[in-house]
Design a protein around this motif. Structure first.
Motif, PDB file in Angstrom:
ATOM      1  N   ASP A 114       0.759  -1.064   0.012  1.00  0.00           N
ATOM      2  CA  ASP A 114       0.064  -0.016   0.039  1.00  0.00           C
ATOM      3  C   ASP A 114       0.729   1.310   0.031  1.00  0.00           C
ATOM      4  O   ASP A 114       1.141   1.804   0.994  1.00  0.00           O
TER       5      ASP A 114
ATOM      6  N   LEU B  98       0.636   4.926   1.776  1.00  0.00           N
ATOM      7  CA  LEU B  98       1.095   5.210   3.278  1.00  0.00           C
ATOM      8  C   LEU B  98       2.447   5.726   3.231  1.00  0.00           C
ATOM      9  O   LEU B  98       2.899   6.228   4.219  1.00  0.00           O
TER      10      LEU B  98
ATOM     11  N   ARG C  87      12.622 -18.602  -3.367  1.00  0.00           N
ATOM     12  CA  ARG C  87      11.349 -18.239  -2.753  1.00  0.00           C
ATOM     13  C   ARG C  87      10.815 -16.847  -2.649  1.00  0.00           C
ATOM     14  O   ARG C  87       9.564 -16.667  -2.758  1.00  0.00           O
TER      15      ARG C  87
ATOM     16  N   PRO D 252     -16.771  -7.948  -5.365  1.00  0.00           N
ATOM     17  CA  PRO D 252     -15.369  -7.709  -5.164  1.00  0.00           C
ATOM     18  C   PRO D 252     -14.828  -8.865  -4.270  1.00  0.00           C
ATOM     19  O   PRO D 252     -13.613  -9.006  -4.360  1.00  0.00           O
TER      20      PRO D 252
ATOM     21  N   ALA E 196     -11.809 -11.237  -5.328  1.00  0.00           N
ATOM     22  CA  ALA E 196     -10.536 -11.430  -4.504  1.00  0.00           C
ATOM     23  C   ALA E 196     -10.343 -12.760  -3.989  1.00  0.00           C
ATOM     24  O   ALA E 196      -9.333 -13.012  -3.752  1.00  0.00           O
ATOM     25  N   GLU E 197     -11.304 -13.552  -3.358  1.00  0.00           N
ATOM     26  CA  GLU E 197     -11.152 -14.885  -2.724  1.00  0.00           C
ATOM     27  C   GLU E 197     -10.530 -15.612  -3.808  1.00  0.00           C
ATOM     28  O   GLU E 197      -9.838 -16.528  -3.690  1.00  0.00           O
TER      29      GLU E 197
ATOM     30  N   ARG F  17     -12.956 -24.524  -7.263  1.00  0.00           N
ATOM     31  CA  ARG F  17     -12.863 -23.620  -6.114  1.00  0.00           C
ATOM     32  C   ARG F  17     -13.413 -22.214  -6.493  1.00  0.00           C
ATOM     33  O   ARG F  17     -13.946 -21.582  -5.588  1.00  0.00           O
TER      34      ARG F  17
ATOM     35  N   ALA G  41     -16.866 -22.259  -6.086  1.00  0.00           N
ATOM     36  CA  ALA G  41     -17.104 -22.244  -4.701  1.00  0.00           C
ATOM     37  C   ALA G  41     -17.226 -20.805  -4.266  1.00  0.00           C
ATOM     38  O   ALA G  41     -18.009 -20.247  -3.337  1.00  0.00           O
TER      39      ALA G  41
ATOM     40  N   GLN H 274      -2.587  -2.491   5.586  1.00  0.00           N
ATOM     41  CA  GLN H 274      -2.203  -2.438   3.954  1.00  0.00           C
ATOM     42  C   GLN H 274      -3.520  -2.464   3.225  1.00  0.00           C
ATOM     43  O   GLN H 274      -4.264  -3.428   3.295  1.00  0.00           O
ATOM     44  N   GLY H 275      -3.926  -1.062   2.780  1.00  0.00           N
ATOM     45  CA  GLY H 275      -5.070  -1.129   1.744  1.00  0.00           C
ATOM     46  C   GLY H 275      -6.269  -1.354   2.284  1.00  0.00           C
ATOM     47  O   GLY H 275      -6.451  -1.403   3.528  1.00  0.00           O
TER      48      GLY H 275
ATOM     49  N   PRO I 211     -11.779  -5.479   0.023  1.00  0.00           N
ATOM     50  CA  PRO I 211     -12.627  -5.106  -1.244  1.00  0.00           C
ATOM     51  C   PRO I 211     -13.979  -4.790  -1.166  1.00  0.00           C
ATOM     52  O   PRO I 211     -14.463  -4.198  -1.944  1.00  0.00           O
TER      53      PRO I 211
ATOM     54  N   PRO J 220      -9.241 -10.922   1.248  1.00  0.00           N
ATOM     55  CA  PRO J 220      -9.725 -12.425   1.079  1.00  0.00           C
ATOM     56  C   PRO J 220      -8.709 -13.410   0.830  1.00  0.00           C
ATOM     57  O   PRO J 220      -8.858 -14.468   1.247  1.00  0.00           O
ATOM     58  N   ASP J 221      -7.769 -12.829  -0.131  1.00  0.00           N
ATOM     59  CA  ASP J 221      -6.783 -13.643  -0.536  1.00  0.00           C
ATOM     60  C   ASP J 221      -5.488 -13.985   0.861  1.00  0.00           C
ATOM     61  O   ASP J 221      -5.292 -15.263   0.499  1.00  0.00           O
TER      62      ASP J 221
ATOM     63  N   ARG K  52      -7.787 -16.509   2.778  1.00  0.00           N
ATOM     64  CA  ARG K  52      -7.510 -17.821   2.239  1.00  0.00           C
ATOM     65  C   ARG K  52      -6.396 -18.551   2.507  1.00  0.00           C
ATOM     66  O   ARG K  52      -6.552 -19.747   2.957  1.00  0.00           O
TER      67      ARG K  52
ATOM     68  N   ALA L 229       2.659 -20.769   2.807  1.00  0.00           N
ATOM     69  CA  ALA L 229       1.687 -19.898   2.872  1.00  0.00           C
ATOM     70  C   ALA L 229       1.789 -18.936   3.995  1.00  0.00           C
ATOM     71  O   ALA L 229       1.488 -17.501   3.839  1.00  0.00           O
TER      72      ALA L 229
ATOM     73  N   GLN M  68       4.248 -16.208   3.061  1.00  0.00           N
ATOM     74  CA  GLN M  68       3.499 -15.544   1.995  1.00  0.00           C
ATOM     75  C   GLN M  68       2.825 -14.483   2.676  1.00  0.00           C
ATOM     76  O   GLN M  68       2.824 -13.232   2.149  1.00  0.00           O
TER      77      GLN M  68
ATOM     78  N   ARG N 284     -14.607 -26.552   0.690  1.00  0.00           N
ATOM     79  CA  ARG N 284     -14.532 -25.621  -0.481  1.00  0.00           C
ATOM     80  C   ARG N 284     -13.101 -25.428  -1.138  1.00  0.00           C
ATOM     81  O   ARG N 284     -13.175 -25.355  -2.279  1.00  0.00           O
ATOM     82  N   ARG N 285     -12.069 -25.425  -0.301  1.00  0.00           N
ATOM     83  CA  ARG N 285     -10.826 -25.347  -0.985  1.00  0.00           C
ATOM     84  C   ARG N 285      -9.831 -26.577  -0.988  1.00  0.00           C
ATOM     85  O   ARG N 285      -9.063 -26.508  -1.876  1.00  0.00           O
TER      86      ARG N 285
END
Lengths: 570, 570
Positions: free
Chosen positions: A173, A176, A431, A502, A506-507, A564, A567, B319-320, B323, B340-341, B344, B407, B410, B552-553
């Motif tokens: 972001d 900021l 990575r 949205p 995004a998901e 997915r 879903a 951050q940000g 959505p 959401p990401d 997830r 994950a 990440q 779902r995932r």
């Protein structure tokens, strides 16, 4: 031990037999005529430097690491020799504008050379990678005076570049950010004050100068992303004095130990505005988009080194017998490459790597077209396709690369976990490619929100048309699964266009990006398989086999992705 | 920074609300009556040691590492204090036989305590992990004299254990091993000579003694795996002299720096035969099977720490904007958990971790039953299910764990790549769990060749029956996808039973194991979701939500797996 042989034959196959690049680039205004022999010769020379100078520096560079001293960042000894050879060949600027001392070759050649240097050493590749990106941002947005002063030495590699965006409180972001710029009382520029972090190659002792592109706020800047300006802030000023910034510390990272990741303190450092006030973010995106493609190529290079290393190990290591019976009864056990589970890991890594290479090279040809065609439908199409596929090259290139490096490590078993063998370095180094230059999650949001949605889906429609047109020419074992992925991708765009929320978009974004990766890689494999059917060499046979691996093992991922995505949309 | 709070409430939910463990274990011959309060109290005390003593040693232990000196292996200072507290509580032996100074608690309690110590520090967990496995192999196969002499101090943690299998030329293929044992001229044992490598915790300065189990060949041994015997070879002999082996070097590894991985040279080291001559491999498998379950639990523990750490970071990092619009308009940006990401990644890591915990705990209950029931159908069923699910717990537990740690890294973005933040250590440390104790590819071949095929598929049929019986009690959003995975798994077993070629089965093995992981984890989530519907606490709500995430995932992966398996079988 890792091995790396630059895949020159594979690259020539792509250029000439798959893409017919001479025809594709023929007659582009401003692009010098480059015949196939010259391109092949450049690739051959680049391979020598990357295999002979850069690759040998990689493991020792990781051991020694970059260090911070009172005099600044000191690079590993092995990197000095490697960089000298790199700069002697002026490899950084092979596709930059000759008006500023570049060599004006097509971008597609540069992409392939860049893949080689990434395959030889990810840490090393960052030096030319950032320099090229900074060069392009300056070339696109700075005054003629700044361009004449700074670009030539960057093009030859005599100086390097860096970009300074992140601050402790702002990464993704950028709205900021707080670093401020005030008019210099004593000169024609601006004085910058603030702290930036995660700045790759901000300082080192390989060259006389380092040129930073820094985002900061002018005194009258509005808040948020519309109040950010871009500045050129060198290490050494034109009058020979040291500029007012210093490296506060180096990050101790999981990998890339030979690439200094700096905290930089700007204490009234002198800089010059690049482009318009408050329009720094769009200008920076010239560099960011270049870097995103570069980072995707980093992944492809690392993955190439990984699968080659795994294949070399698996051909030598003897354990057990193949399930169908002994393959080498003369030996106490069979080489493990004859175990189908081992072959699966190597072949899959190879299939995703070669698919990524093809897509990156194809995008580079579109870059050449976008850069050199006059305004009109052809250029608009090329620009659209580059914009659409940049997040795919970046995220899929690095996600598949991480999977490939981890698979290669698995092939080596315990030896894959031991530092002496080198494959674990690939895993540690690659990575971060999933993280920097916009995390892969950000790439996915960019794809879904900025590329698939606008203008009724004009961008993806261009890709769909191209894939559909190539389907009839693909061998049947590629055509059918690629057609399925095409249909699934079209349905996803329809769902988005129909007004998916949205939050749901995004998901689903990361899965959608992966689906587009399967589509574009599958398309490339369809084209490569078609070209391979027209030849009868060992390389053609390998391409036909690897295409089937991609179809059998990678394309079925689409089944899970569509489930997915459905879903998330439900 | 990483955080770790032992998930005691989740564990109690599993024990009492999902498995009704008191009933499941009631009246097992030889297993002391253990009521729910005692189990809960043990978990609470273990949490204190793991959170308060072991977890704080983990990051500093990685920094300092284990080192080799003339006096042997020196452990990080922080590990000395942590191990003292661990041994003071005699935690190593809580589920070992009281006849040899264990505490006789059910295995299921031990599994959960083990998960805590793994979550607190993978490097530390290896010490009790190997000790327990060696203990069980000695208890099952050694003479009463050896048992009396060696087991009690191992049970209390006063001494530790190690296993020495691998040699430079033989890892997976133990038939190639060369270490030899000859009758001791001067004693009642055998003199061992040879070099072993990749020996975890072969030496250290935390305890007075280390007990190795070593595979070697007797002078009259037939070649291959039917000529291997098992020996107990301590560091210190009963008369107080140092035994004739030494550590040649420590491996410099990607991770687990606080766990010494030794090359051991046996130079006529004195040892005693454990079990029958030439029957060492089956005896060693008592330990290997124990270790495979342990390694799966290592993955679950590391993954728990990873998702907790990612969740803590995502709740703080701004951050940000989400959505769907700002969630925290009072702040300059939203916490990233509202993207959401990001959610997830955290939710998926949590879903696979909790699924793995449930499966491991359920297997532990079967271990308790297999150990304590008299011969008969109940015991046979328990033994079958443990045998079937051991490779699943090991491979799926560690594969999902690596995915969870990556994950989590990440989620932290650039901070995930920096050592100070600790999550990159989780990635480096957990990576080897997919490799050691039999690579996950070997686990898959074990599942397909030794568990799914024999006796017309008796073992998988037992699992299918259990899952089918539980389907009606599952909430609909779990029941439908679990039923689909069940049907897919049944088809795979039918294909195998119909005589799939060994080569095709080997190619599909890893995908088949993953399918069985989805089936067994999905089954567990179905049971957890059913139990959660009977409660109304925050924990129950979290379980219901996470169950849906799994459905779902994660369960949609089955679509890709079945497509790939079909392609391999075609």
């Amino acid at each position: 031990m890792t091995v790396y042989a630059a895949p020159v034959d594979d690259m020539r196959f792509l250029l000439h037999e798959v893409f017919d690049v001479s025809t594709a680039l023929a007659g582009l205004p401003g692009l010098p005529e480059v015949d196939a022999d010259l391109m092949d010769a450049v690739l051959g020379e680049a391979a020598k430097v990357c295999e002979g100078a850069v690759f040998p520096a990689n493991a020792v560079g990781d051991r020694e690491g970059a260090t911070l001293t009172d005099a600044g960042v000191v690079m590993p000894a092995a990197f000095h020799d490697a960089y000298r050879q790199w700069a002697d060949g002026a490899w950084t600027g092979i596709a930059l504008d000759p008006a500023y001392d570049g060599q004006g070759l097509p971008r597609v050649v540069d992409f392939l050379v860049t893949e080689m240097v990434c395959g030889a050493s990810l840490a090393f590749s960052i030096l030319p990678g950032l320099t090229r990106g900074a060069w392009r941002a300056i070339a696109a947005h700075a005054s003629e005076d700044l361009k004449r002063r700074w670009l030539p030495k960057m093009a030859t590699g005599a100086w390097t570049g860096a970009m300074a965006l992140t601050e402790p409180q702002c990464g993704t972001d950028l709205g900021l950010l707080r670093t401020r710029a005030e008019p210099a009382a004593d000169g024609d520029g601006w004085r910058l004050t603030g702290t930036k972090m995660f700045i790759s190659a901000a300082d080192h002792d390989l060259t006389d100068n380092v040129v930073h592109l820094v985002l900061a706020r002018l005194p009258d800047a509005p808040p948020g992303t519309r109040g950010i300006s871009l500045f050129l802030v060198p290490k050494m000023l034109p009058d020979g004095r040291r500029n007012g910034w210093s490296v506060g510390s180096l990050e101790d990272k999981m990998g890339l130990h030979a690439s200094p990741t700096c905290v930089v303190n700007y204490d009234g450092a002198l800089g010059w505005l690049v482009g318009e006030p408050h329009r720094g973010l769009p200008a920076m995106f010239t560099m960011m988009n270049d870097e995103r493609l570069f980072v995707g190529i980093q992944g492809i290079g690392a993955a190439e080194c990984a699968w080659q290393s795994a294949a070399a190990y698996a051909a030598e290591r003897l354990q057990g017998r193949a399930p169908g019976g002994p393959v080498r009864p003369d030996l106490p056990a069979d080489p493990i490459v004859h175990h189908p589970d081992v072959a699966r890991m190597i072949d899959t890594a190879r299939a995703t790597t070669e698919g990524g290479r093809a897509l990156a090279a194809w995008v580079a040809i579109q870059l050449d077209r976008a850069e050199h065609l006059p305004p009109g439908p052809g250029r608009a199409a090329a620009e659209d396709l580059v914009a659409l596929l940049t997040p795919v090259v970046k995220a899929a290139g690095t996600d598949f690369a991480f999977e490939a490096c981890v698979a290669a490590q698995q092939v080596l078993g315990g030896h894959g976990y031991v530092r002496d063998w080198g494959v674990e370095q690939l895993v540690r180094d690659v990575r971060v490619t999933q993280i920097y230059e916009g995390t892969n999650g950000i790439q996915a949001l960019d794809l879904v929100g900025r590329k698939l949605l606008p203008d009724g889906g004009r961008l993806p429609q261009r890709l769909f048309d191209l894939v559909r047109a190539d389907l009839p020419g693909m061998p049947a074992d590629l055509r059918e699964p690629v057609a399925r992925v095409l249909a699934a991708s079209e349905r996803v765009v329809e769902t988005l266009q129909a007004g998916l929320s949205p939050t749901a978009a995004a998901e689903a974004a990361t899965d959608i990006l992966r689906l587009f990766a399967l589509l574009s890689y599958g398309w490339m494999w369809g084209r490569m398989a078609a070209a391979a059917e027209r030849g009868d060499g060992a390389l053609h046979a390998a391409k036909r086999k690897t295409a089937r691996v991609f179809a059998r093992r990678v394309l079925p991922e689409a089944e899970t992705l569509t489930a997915r995505i459905a879903a998330a949309a439900a």
